[in-house]
Scaffold this motif. Structure first.
Motif, mmCIF file in Angstrom:
data_model
loop_
_atom_site.group_PDB
_atom_site.id
_atom_site.type_symbol
_atom_site.label_atom_id
_atom_site.label_comp_id
_atom_site.label_asym_id
_atom_site.label_seq_id
_atom_site.Cartn_x
_atom_site.Cartn_y
_atom_site.Cartn_z
ATOM 1 N N VAL A 134 -40.500 -27.493 -27.318
ATOM 2 C CA VAL A 134 -41.473 -27.727 -26.256
ATOM 3 C C VAL A 134 -41.256 -29.103 -25.634
ATOM 4 O O VAL A 134 -41.351 -29.288 -24.417
ATOM 5 C CB VAL A 134 -42.910 -27.609 -26.816
ATOM 6 C CG1 VAL A 134 -43.942 -28.051 -25.784
ATOM 7 C CG2 VAL A 134 -43.182 -26.187 -27.270
ATOM 8 N N ARG A 173 -38.354 -28.960 -23.213
ATOM 9 C CA ARG A 173 -38.703 -28.249 -21.978
ATOM 10 C C ARG A 173 -39.598 -29.110 -21.091
ATOM 11 O O ARG A 173 -39.428 -29.165 -19.877
ATOM 12 C CB ARG A 173 -39.385 -26.912 -22.292
ATOM 13 C CG ARG A 173 -38.497 -25.924 -23.026
ATOM 14 C CD ARG A 173 -38.891 -24.473 -22.789
ATOM 15 N NE ARG A 173 -40.264 -24.171 -23.108
ATOM 16 C CZ ARG A 173 -40.741 -23.882 -24.314
ATOM 17 N NH1 ARG A 173 -39.901 -23.884 -25.365
ATOM 18 N NH2 ARG A 173 -42.014 -23.586 -24.515
ATOM 19 N N ASP A 213 -44.683 -19.771 -18.846
ATOM 20 C CA ASP A 213 -44.357 -20.419 -20.119
ATOM 21 C C ASP A 213 -45.499 -20.239 -21.113
ATOM 22 O O ASP A 213 -46.675 -20.397 -20.778
ATOM 23 C CB ASP A 213 -44.071 -21.910 -19.909
ATOM 24 C CG ASP A 213 -43.301 -22.506 -21.078
ATOM 25 O OD1 ASP A 213 -43.849 -22.542 -22.192
ATOM 26 O OD2 ASP A 213 -42.141 -22.908 -20.873
ATOM 27 N N SER A 262 -46.169 -22.071 -23.669
ATOM 28 C CA SER A 262 -46.679 -23.351 -24.176
ATOM 29 C C SER A 262 -47.705 -23.946 -23.217
ATOM 30 O O SER A 262 -47.387 -24.235 -22.061
ATOM 31 C CB SER A 262 -45.530 -24.342 -24.363
ATOM 32 O OG SER A 262 -46.013 -25.658 -24.502
ATOM 33 N N TYR A 291 -48.724 -26.908 -23.229
ATOM 34 C CA TYR A 291 -48.223 -28.246 -22.879
ATOM 35 C C TYR A 291 -47.282 -28.165 -21.684
ATOM 36 O O TYR A 291 -47.410 -28.930 -20.718
ATOM 37 C CB TYR A 291 -47.515 -28.856 -24.084
ATOM 38 C CG TYR A 291 -47.089 -30.289 -23.875
ATOM 39 C CD1 TYR A 291 -47.955 -31.333 -24.186
ATOM 40 C CD2 TYR A 291 -45.842 -30.611 -23.371
ATOM 41 C CE1 TYR A 291 -47.591 -32.658 -24.001
ATOM 42 C CE2 TYR A 291 -45.461 -31.927 -23.175
ATOM 43 C CZ TYR A 291 -46.348 -32.945 -23.494
ATOM 44 O OH TYR A 291 -45.977 -34.243 -23.281
ATOM 45 N N CYS A 292 -46.333 -27.231 -21.719
ATOM 46 C CA CYS A 292 -45.372 -27.090 -20.623
ATOM 47 C C CYS A 292 -46.060 -26.616 -19.344
ATOM 48 O O CYS A 292 -45.735 -27.088 -18.247
ATOM 49 C CB CYS A 292 -44.255 -26.128 -21.011
ATOM 50 S SG CYS A 292 -43.147 -26.783 -22.277
#
Length: 879
Positions: free
Chosen positions: A263, A266, A300, A302, A304-305
């Motif tokens: 992560v 990315r 995505d 994630s 966070y991403c």
């Protein structure tokens, strides 16, 4: 009649008059060229009949721009080629950083032979970078005629390549150039060097007009990006290809992103791509990359991403609808973080606007409600820009981190409720930090260290440095031995248990319970192996992750503790030996071992950041000259000289001690006081500077009275001269100890005192940064620093280097053919905004002074607490 001191001004004044009447004033380049021609003509006339050796001597002796221009102008009158004259100039550029050597580039182009050009291509990496860029790379660009020399230059410069003109001149067709690129790329073993070459080729391809050549180079760039292991750099290369019209680069970028399992990787790629789209792309090209980022934001897995994508789309690329989607995502997930990884999500720089906009436009969102809840507990606006002006102290703002800035009875329940409701809010780390400080003030140290450990990993991450330092401060400074011992008996998480265990062992060292400290340090090293192998990290470990740090620049925590253990073992043995023998000689050996190790009582959890952390103002009272009460106790325990001092004094007071040993102990007592006086700002919190300096004077006055025949009497007189300002003390050295190795220093001190310059020991102004003059013979100076300073002693040099807890500054005057030269640091001044200015002077022998004909390398080495500030050197006194 023109006075000698005005000669340097006359040509420039004449030139300005000439410019006004000839119309050159509108063209700065023509003005500069006219001035150079004038100087060259004067130099040519002045140099008539001078030998090359005489010109060389003048070149090295030039101290002003005018003198340098005159000498270089004389070289310009020499017919070419002239390899001997060219070599003189090349040697000068190797040894001296020259800001403006005027026409030296064109002179070298004319004077150098082909053989010298080939040699320069191999050696250019050994020259100072500034000189290479200003003068030597242009020479090679103009003179290189074959691919072998071009290869040598690129390898020597580690991929830095500025030879577009040479490429077009050397390679008859694109195929030859691509073949050369393939061969050269393989020879560059350093990944950074390979990237530099690829970047240069990409820039060249964008400027290349020939379509066939551009196509060939583009093909090579496609192969190069396939060999690039770093996704961030590869994304740069794909962007270059995209700008060259290669639309499939965007598809390749998508495949690259999908291949990244981490992560963190990315997210790093998202940030880089957003930056590329913002700064390097426009129109349809930019829209293609924006669409790509939207796809990531929507697909995505994630959080966070996704949030990184949406933040970038809103802040960097002006996508208004991204803010609404960002708010929806944070309503579901809070602000996402990288669990147990290096960075938490941050809203820093301009991105504070993202949170402000979210709170204003969506006040009922998780972000908006959290801002209001934070402000309700804190009592001031969340955003600093909306707060009233902070109080100023002597014109220097310091963060309000003192105990007086907190209201524990009110804040503790407020922050506990806030964190229960908003654990994933960007304000969580700020709230948890304040909660920890309130626990600390109340003496709830178990709650304090547990909470502060959590602060390091909470969003938005901007409190991480403050939290790391405060956690160590609590363990190392704030808590007493008894409190830390009680805390060690509680059940704590593995990292905290290890931190407490090590800090307790250091407290044992400071209590001089060396045998118990050895056992504690051994036990900690067993825990540390599991600590660093697990997902937990040491407080300042993340600072070692910066890409620009070499392995030597990273803080070796384990190695430092292992060395500390070895030293404590030695002290335990010496302490045991003295306890058994009661021999004053054994006590002296124990004192000497302590005296020579400034890092003996240091808690390496600080990882070299302790003084810098305090200097930045995180210990609020310290920043204004008023230390917290615990600082005085801490400083007395920390400074090795304070530990060795009573042992040396005990040896002095023992009437059975032999005179020679008593003399050494008395002299060492004075050295301990000097160590306390020069330690730095910390020492002022525990010791009165005037009292310490008075004890230095009285100790050495006693020494020279009782031991005038000692081989240390001259050193004692030198110290007395420095601390009293009385010139009779160094004069006694010349009279009574004419063969002493301190004669040169005595002469320098006499010169300073009689000039009214004061003591060579530094006296700081309000803006000054305390510093200590170091000797290369001092064992406390790390080997790497000694080697660095020695390597630069033979040339005119100024530079800085940070190692461990200290930053070192070195100033060298270069090689001198006589004695009588000296180098000194006048002052080190903090100019704010992360900048330091080091003022120094280089003194020449006085006119008419008889100086010994001996090769010398005058230089000075000083140190200050480790700093990441930008450093500038200036010769002369502060204005």
């Amino acid at each position: 009649m023109i006075k000698p001191g005005k000669i340097a001004v006359f040509p420039v004044v004449f030139l300005l008059i000439f410019v006004i009447f000839t119309g050159l004033a509108g063209n700065p380049t023509d003005v500069w060229a006219a001035e150079q021609n004038l100087l060259a003509n004067e130099a040519g006339a002045a140099a008539a009949g001078e030998s090359l050796d005489e010109l060389k001597a003048k070149l090295w002796q030039a101290t002003s721009d005018y003198e340098l221009a005159m000498v270089v102008g004389a070289f310009d009158t020499l017919p070419g080629p002239d390899p001997d004259a060219a070599q003189v100039l090349l040697d000068y550029l190797r040894d001296n950083n020259t800001n403006d050597a005027f026409s030296i580039k064109n002179i070298l182009i004319r004077l150098m032979t082909d053989e010298q050009v080939s040699q320069l291509a191999k050696d250019i990496g050994a020259y100072q970078e500034a000189n290479s860029i200003r003068y030597l790379i242009p020479v090679l660009t103009e003179r290189i005629k074959n691919s072998n020399d071009l290869t040598s230059a690129v390898l020597s410069l580690r991929g830095n390549c500025f030879f577009d003109q040479a490429w077009q001149r050397i390679f008859a067709n694109p195929t030859d150039m691509v073949r050369w690129l393939d061969e050269t790329y393989v020879k560059l073993s350093d990944p950074i060097a390979k990237r530099r070459l690829v970047d240069t080729v990409g820039g060249f391809a964008q400027r290349q007009i020939d379509n066939a050549g551009r196509a060939a180079v583009t093909g090579w760039l496609w192969r190069a990006q396939e060999n690039e292991p770093d996704p961030v750099y590869r994304s740069d290369q794909l962007c270059t290809l995209y700008q060259l019209g290669e639309t499939k680069a965007l598809e390749t970028l998508g495949s690259l992103y999908s291949s990244l399992a981490s992560v963190r990787d990315r997210a790093g790629l998202i940030d880089r791509i957003a930056g590329i789209a913002h700064w390097r792309l426009a129109g349809a090209d930019r829209e293609g990359w924006i669409d790509w980022l939207w796809k990531i934001a929507e697909t995505d897995a994630s959080p966070y991403c996704r949030q990184e994508c949406l933040a970038a789309l809103y802040m960097d690329l002006g996508q208004e609808k991204a803010l609404e989607q960002y708010v929806r995502d944070t309503d579901r997930n809070g602000v996402a973080t990288l669990a147990q990884e290096d960075h938490a999500f941050r809203i820093d720089g301009l991105n504070w606007r993202l949170l402000r906009d979210a709170g204003q436009k969506y006040p009922q969102s998780y972000l908006g409600r959290g801002i209001k809840a934070y402000e309700a507990v804190r009592g001031i606006p969340y955003f600093e820009i909306e707060r009233a002006e902070e109080p100023s102290y002597n014109g220097v703002w310091a963060p309000p981190y003192g105990d007086e800035e907190y209201d524990p009875d009110r804040e503790i329940p407020g922050w506990e409720n806030f964190l229960a409701e908003f654990p994933r809010h960007p304000a969580a780390d700020d709230a948890a930090y304040r909660l920890t400080r309130c626990y600390e003030i109340k003496g709830r140290f178990t709650d304090a260290v547990k909470t502060m450990q959590k602060v390091r990993f909470l969003p938005d991450g901007d409190m991480r440095y403050a939290a790391a330092g405060r956690l160590v401060y609590i363990l190392d400074v704030r808590m007493t031995y008894e409190q830390l011992e009680s805390l060690s008996a509680e059940k704590l998480e593995p990292p905290l248990q290890a931190f407490v265990s090590y800090s307790l062992a250091i407290k044992e060292v400071r209590r001089e319970n060396y045998a118990r400290a050895v056992a504690g340090l051994k036990e900690f090293l067993k825990q540390e192996e599991a600590l660093t192998a697990d997902q937990f990290i040491l407080p300042f470990d993340y600072l070692n992750d910066y890409d620009y740090l070499s392995e030597n620049d990273k803080y070796d925590f384990r190695g430092s503790v292992e060395k500390q253990l070895a030293e404590v073992k030695k002290l335990a043995g010496l302490q045991s030996q003295w306890a058994e023998s009661k021999d004053p000689a054994d006590l002296y050996q124990l004192a000497a071992a302590i005296f020579h190790n400034e890092m003996l009582y240091y808690n390496h959890l600080w990882a070299g950041e302790r003084q810098y952390y305090n200097w930045l103002g995180y210990i609020n009272e310290t920043g204004h000259g008023h230390a917290p009460a615990e600082m005085a106790v801490f400083v007395r325990d920390l400074i090795n000289y304070n530990h060795s001092l009573p042992y040396f004094q005990q040896v002095c007071q023992d009437q059975s001690v032999a005179p020679e040993l008593r003399a050494k102990a008395l002299y060492s007592t004075g050295l301990c006081y000097i160590g306390l006086d020069e330690w730095g700002e910390d020492a002022s919190f525990a010791f009165n500077s005037s009292d310490i300096q008075g004890k230095i004077i009285s100790t050495y006055q006693q020494f020279v009275k009782e031991y005038p025949d000692s081989n240390m009497a001259d050193d004692a007189l030198l110290a007395l001269g420095a601390y009293t300002g009385d010139v009779t003390y160094p004069q006694r050295i010349l009279k009574e100890y004419p063969e002493s190795d301190t004669v040169e220093k005595a002469n320098d001190l006499i010169k300073d005192l009689t000039k009214g310059m004061g003591s060579p020991y530094h006296w700081s102004t309000n803006q000054s940064v305390p510093f200590k003059i170091m000797s290369l013979d001092d064992k406390s100076v790390p080997r790497e620093i000694r080697n660095w300073a020695a390597a630069n002693a033979t040339r005119l040099y100024t530079g800085s280097k940070t190692f461990g807890e200290w930053s070192y500054f070195c100033v060298s005057a270069g090689e001198k053919s006589t004695a009588g030269y000296s180098v000194g640091i006048i002052d080190i001044i903090s100019e704010g905004s992360g900048k330091l200015k080091v003022y120094y002077r280089i003194d020449n022998p006085a006119p008419g002074e008889v100086a010994a004909q001996v090769i010398t390398h005058p230089s000075v080495l000083v140190r200050i607490p480790a700093t990441g500030a930008a450093v500038e050197f200036a010769e002369g006194f502060p204005q």
